[in-house]
Design an enzyme around this catalytic site. Structure first.
Site, PDB file in Angstrom:
ATOM      1  CG  ASP A 151      -1.777   1.190   1.394  1.00  0.00           C
ATOM      2  OD1 ASP A 151      -1.631   2.153   0.606  1.00  0.00           O
ATOM      3  OD2 ASP A 151      -2.621   1.200   2.309  1.00  0.00           O
ATOM      4  CB  SER A 153      -3.429  14.302 -13.863  1.00  0.00           C
ATOM      5  OG  SER A 153      -4.660  14.487 -14.526  1.00  0.00           O
ATOM      6  CE1 TYR A 165      -6.520  11.810  -9.880  1.00  0.00           C
ATOM      7  CE2 TYR A 165      -7.128  13.453 -11.520  1.00  0.00           C
ATOM      8  CZ  TYR A 165      -6.428  12.318 -11.165  1.00  0.00           C
ATOM      9  OH  TYR A 165      -5.642  11.682 -12.091  1.00  0.00           O
ATOM     10  CE  LYS A 214      -2.825  12.004  -9.911  1.00  0.00           C
ATOM     11  NZ  LYS A 214      -1.770  10.981  -9.749  1.00  0.00           N
TER      12      LYS A 214
END
Length: 259
Positions: free
Chosen positions: A62, A142, A155, A159
């Site tokens: 993980d 991203s 999100y 990034k």
């Protein structure tokens, strides 16, 4: 074979972009450490790589757990006889209006996308320095790390954070001969985007498939991105042709965001 004799560790390599990166680096001659949580999928990728003549190993970890990331690198180095390239690819998406983000949701995505990248940078750099060798660290950002998107706000924030970590790490580790760069994909046809589209549908009422189509229709090159498109660019970042490049996070999106 541009990477012959090199060992690369790829997190999140059991599927999607991570699998494609592992396959491409193997074709370039590298031996591959596969790190993920899904053992069955890791084994499947391992068999694919072995069919290419690649030495490979798997390690369940993980990436949000710092100790597990350090252990993954130790395992890969010991098993494959070296360690040269770290690809911090593992990450998750989150589609949620900012007003509705919960503490649990925030903590979870930060631990994986930001924490996982930080631990990967730390652990890889430490190992390279211990071995008195140069190394490559490659992080997954991203298009959402360049532009914030509605319903993808948290999100996007993670990034953006990956880009910041990439820039800072590039400066901190340059004197040790370690380069740190990131790659910024766009709309990639993977299971993650199926989940993103479904979640958009639940929140906005759009028919399933409509959000994906809307984003794909906005791509200048006229098609969705494939995992292999991303892997081809990561191959460049992993190889010697990018030795004079560090601290950068180029867009590889077919023409969505322009910088």
């Amino acid at each position: 074979m541009l990477l012959e004799g090199k060992v690369a560790l790829v997190t999140g390599a059991a599927q999607g972009i991570g699998r494609a990166i592992a396959m491409r680096l193997a074709k370039d001659g590298a031996d591959i450490g596969i790190v993920d949580l899904n053992e069955d999928k890791m084994l499947a990728v391992c068999h694919e790589l072995e069919a290419l003549g690649c030495k490979t190993t798997i390690f369940k970890a993980d990436v949000s757990d710092r100790k597990q990331v350090y252990s993954a690198i130790e395992h890969v180095e010991k098993t494959l006889g070296g360690f040269d390239i770290m690809v911090n690819n593992a990450g998750i998406a989150q589609v949620q209006a900012l007003a509705d983000v919960t503490q649990e949701e925030l903590d979870n995505i930060q631990k994986i996308n930001v924490g996982g990248t930080l631990w990967g940078i730390q652990a890889a750099a430490k190992k390279f320095i211990e071995n008195k060798q140069k190394g490559k660290i490659i992080n997954a950002s991203s298009i959402a790390g360049h532009n914030g998107f509605a319903l993808l706000g948290v999100y996007s924030a993670t990034k953006f954070a990956v880009r910041a970590l990439t820039q800072a790490a590039a400066q901190e580790y340059a004197s040790a001969g370690i380069t740190v760069n990131a790659y910024c994909p766009g709309v990639v046809g993977t299971d993650m985007w199926i989940d993103i589209d479904k979640r958009f549908s639940e929140i906005t009422g759009a028919a399933e498939g409509d959000t994906y189509k809307k984003y794909v229709d906005g791509i200048a090159l006229g098609r969705a991105q494939t995992p292999e498109d991303v892997a081809n660019f990561v191959s460049y970042l992993a190889g010697s042709d990018s030795d004079y490049m560090t601290g950068q996070a180029p867009l590889i999106d077919g023409g969505i965001i322009y910088r």
